[in-house]
Every structure is written in structure tokens, then in C-alpha cells.
Motif scaffolding. Structure first.
Motif, PDB file in Angstrom:
ATOM      1  N   SER A  40       0.795  -1.327   0.279  1.00  0.00           N
ATOM      2  CA  SER A  40       0.018   0.134  -0.228  1.00  0.00           C
ATOM      3  C   SER A  40       1.124   1.241  -0.365  1.00  0.00           C
ATOM      4  CB  SER A  40      -1.208  -0.121   1.181  1.00  0.00           C
ATOM      5  OG  SER A  40      -0.548  -0.163   2.864  1.00  0.00           O
ATOM      6  N   ASP A  41       0.339   2.639  -0.613  1.00  0.00           N
ATOM      7  CA  ASP A  41       1.348   3.329  -0.399  1.00  0.00           C
ATOM      8  C   ASP A  41       0.981   3.790   0.765  1.00  0.00           C
ATOM      9  OD1 ASP A  41       0.852   2.952  -3.291  1.00  0.00           O
ATOM     10  OD2 ASP A  41      -0.965   4.392  -3.649  1.00  0.00           O
ATOM     11  N   LEU A  42       2.989   4.744   1.148  1.00  0.00           N
ATOM     12  CA  LEU A  42       2.875   5.540   2.560  1.00  0.00           C
ATOM     13  C   LEU A  42       2.653   6.886   2.232  1.00  0.00           C
ATOM     14  CD1 LEU A  42       5.234   3.287   4.486  1.00  0.00           C
ATOM     15  CD2 LEU A  42       2.861   3.893   4.816  1.00  0.00           C
ATOM     16  N   LEU A  43       3.736   6.951   0.658  1.00  0.00           N
ATOM     17  CA  LEU A  43       4.045   8.255   0.591  1.00  0.00           C
ATOM     18  C   LEU A  43       4.356   8.616  -0.821  1.00  0.00           C
ATOM     19  CD1 LEU A  43       6.030  11.100   2.274  1.00  0.00           C
ATOM     20  CD2 LEU A  43       8.125   9.729   1.388  1.00  0.00           C
ATOM     21  N   LEU A  44       4.035  10.081  -0.990  1.00  0.00           N
ATOM     22  CA  LEU A  44       4.748  10.444  -2.461  1.00  0.00           C
ATOM     23  C   LEU A  44       5.821  11.622  -2.671  1.00  0.00           C
ATOM     24  CD1 LEU A  44       3.403   8.834  -5.867  1.00  0.00           C
ATOM     25  CD2 LEU A  44       2.071  11.576  -5.192  1.00  0.00           C
ATOM     26  N   LEU A  45       6.804  11.686  -2.865  1.00  0.00           N
ATOM     27  CA  LEU A  45       8.079  12.323  -2.473  1.00  0.00           C
ATOM     28  C   LEU A  45       8.617  12.933  -4.195  1.00  0.00           C
ATOM     29  CD1 LEU A  45      10.589  13.231  -0.757  1.00  0.00           C
ATOM     30  CD2 LEU A  45      11.865  11.882  -1.615  1.00  0.00           C
ATOM     31  N   ALA A  46       8.641  14.025  -3.848  1.00  0.00           N
ATOM     32  CA  ALA A  46       9.242  14.962  -5.878  1.00  0.00           C
ATOM     33  C   ALA A  46      10.589  15.453  -4.970  1.00  0.00           C
ATOM     34  CB  ALA A  46       8.126  15.696  -5.770  1.00  0.00           C
ATOM     35  N   GLU A  47      11.494  15.163  -5.603  1.00  0.00           N
ATOM     36  CA  GLU A  47      13.389  14.568  -5.350  1.00  0.00           C
ATOM     37  C   GLU A  47      13.331  16.505  -6.056  1.00  0.00           C
ATOM     38  OE1 GLU A  47      16.124  16.045  -3.501  1.00  0.00           O
ATOM     39  OE2 GLU A  47      15.340  13.176  -3.914  1.00  0.00           O
ATOM     40  N   THR A  48      12.957  17.601  -4.913  1.00  0.00           N
ATOM     41  CA  THR A  48      13.717  18.771  -4.976  1.00  0.00           C
ATOM     42  C   THR A  48      14.539  19.536  -4.432  1.00  0.00           C
ATOM     43  OG1 THR A  48      12.084  19.988  -3.246  1.00  0.00           O
ATOM     44  CG2 THR A  48      10.926  19.635  -5.182  1.00  0.00           C
ATOM     45  N   ASN A  49      14.998  18.931  -3.788  1.00  0.00           N
ATOM     46  CA  ASN A  49      16.729  18.275  -2.844  1.00  0.00           C
ATOM     47  C   ASN A  49      17.558  19.379  -4.533  1.00  0.00           C
ATOM     48  OD1 ASN A  49      16.055  19.108  -1.064  1.00  0.00           O
ATOM     49  ND2 ASN A  49      16.078  17.264   0.186  1.00  0.00           N
ATOM     50  N   ALA A  50      17.999  18.712  -5.422  1.00  0.00           N
ATOM     51  CA  ALA A  50      18.934  18.429  -6.518  1.00  0.00           C
ATOM     52  C   ALA A  50      18.246  19.225  -7.587  1.00  0.00           C
ATOM     53  CB  ALA A  50      19.281  17.773  -6.433  1.00  0.00           C
ATOM     54  N   PRO A  51      19.365  19.870  -8.399  1.00  0.00           N
ATOM     55  CA  PRO A  51      19.288  20.237  -9.950  1.00  0.00           C
ATOM     56  C   PRO A  51      17.905  19.078 -10.644  1.00  0.00           C
ATOM     57  CG  PRO A  51      21.012  21.604  -8.790  1.00  0.00           C
ATOM     58  CD  PRO A  51      21.171  20.070  -8.355  1.00  0.00           C
ATOM     59  N   ALA A  52      17.374  19.048 -11.757  1.00  0.00           N
ATOM     60  CA  ALA A  52      16.179  18.153 -12.101  1.00  0.00           C
ATOM     61  C   ALA A  52      17.281  17.578 -13.214  1.00  0.00           C
ATOM     62  CB  ALA A  52      15.872  19.229 -13.337  1.00  0.00           C
ATOM     63  N   GLY A  53      17.617  16.489 -12.950  1.00  0.00           N
ATOM     64  CA  GLY A  53      19.084  15.310 -13.640  1.00  0.00           C
ATOM     65  C   GLY A  53      20.141  14.705 -12.597  1.00  0.00           C
ATOM     66  N   VAL A  54      20.060  15.329 -11.543  1.00  0.00           N
ATOM     67  CA  VAL A  54      21.267  15.735 -10.735  1.00  0.00           C
ATOM     68  C   VAL A  54      21.160  14.072 -10.130  1.00  0.00           C
ATOM     69  CG1 VAL A  54      22.933  16.615  -9.220  1.00  0.00           C
ATOM     70  CG2 VAL A  54      22.490  17.416 -11.604  1.00  0.00           C
ATOM     71  N   GLU A  55      21.517  13.488  -9.878  1.00  0.00           N
ATOM     72  CA  GLU A  55      22.039  12.494  -9.007  1.00  0.00           C
ATOM     73  C   GLU A  55      21.606  12.218  -7.568  1.00  0.00           C
ATOM     74  OE1 GLU A  55      24.226   9.130  -8.356  1.00  0.00           O
ATOM     75  OE2 GLU A  55      23.335   8.394  -9.928  1.00  0.00           O
TER      76      GLU A  55
END
Length: 75
Positions: A30-45
Motif C-alpha cells: 500500500s502507498d505510504l508516501l509520494l516524494l518529489a525530489e526537489t533537493n537537487a537540480p533536475a537530472g542530478v543524482e
């Protein structure tokens, strides 16, 4: 009290990830969390982290296992 379970994974800036859990190998996820990665510039690991503070909930913990899955959300 037991330590709260957590997980870390390699993520990419600008991508969205879904964390799911299951209380056993024969139980559905079941779903727990939806996370948008915003701590790094787009395309950066980078890396993302999740601490499951609700894993044990109120009362005694009865599940011996909690499984987690991280999925990349494709728009």
C-alpha cells in the motif's frame, strides 16, 4: 521501544518517487508516501530518505516483517 525503520535510495532531481509498504510477503503493498525530489537540480543524482514513524503505531507491534518498495512515478 524499537527503532523506527527507514530506507535510503539513489534519486534524481526533478523525479517523483512513491514509497509503498507491506506487512508481510503475502500481504499487498500500500502507498505510504509520494516524494518529489526537489533537493537537487533536475537530472542530478542525489539520495532520498524515508523514516517510517508510523510503522509500529499505537499498541503492541504484531508483525515480524515490514517490507518496503520504492517506485519511480512516470508522468
Amino acid at each position: 521501544a524499537p527503532a523506527q525503520p527507514g530506507l535510503s535510495w539513489t534519486s534524481v532531481g526533478g523525479k517523483t518517487y512513491k514509497v509503498l509498504c507491506s506487512d508481510g510477503p503475502r500481504e499487498p503493498f500500500s502507498d505510504l508516501l509520494l516524494l518529489a525530489e526537489t533537493n537537487a537540480p533536475a537530472g542530478v543524482e542525489t539520495s532520498s530518505h524515508f523514516l517510517d514513524t508510523g510503522a509500529y503505531g499505537p499498541g503492541p507491534f504484531t508483525n515480524a516483517v515490514r517490507l518496503y518498495r520504492v517506485k519511480l512515478v512516470i508522468p
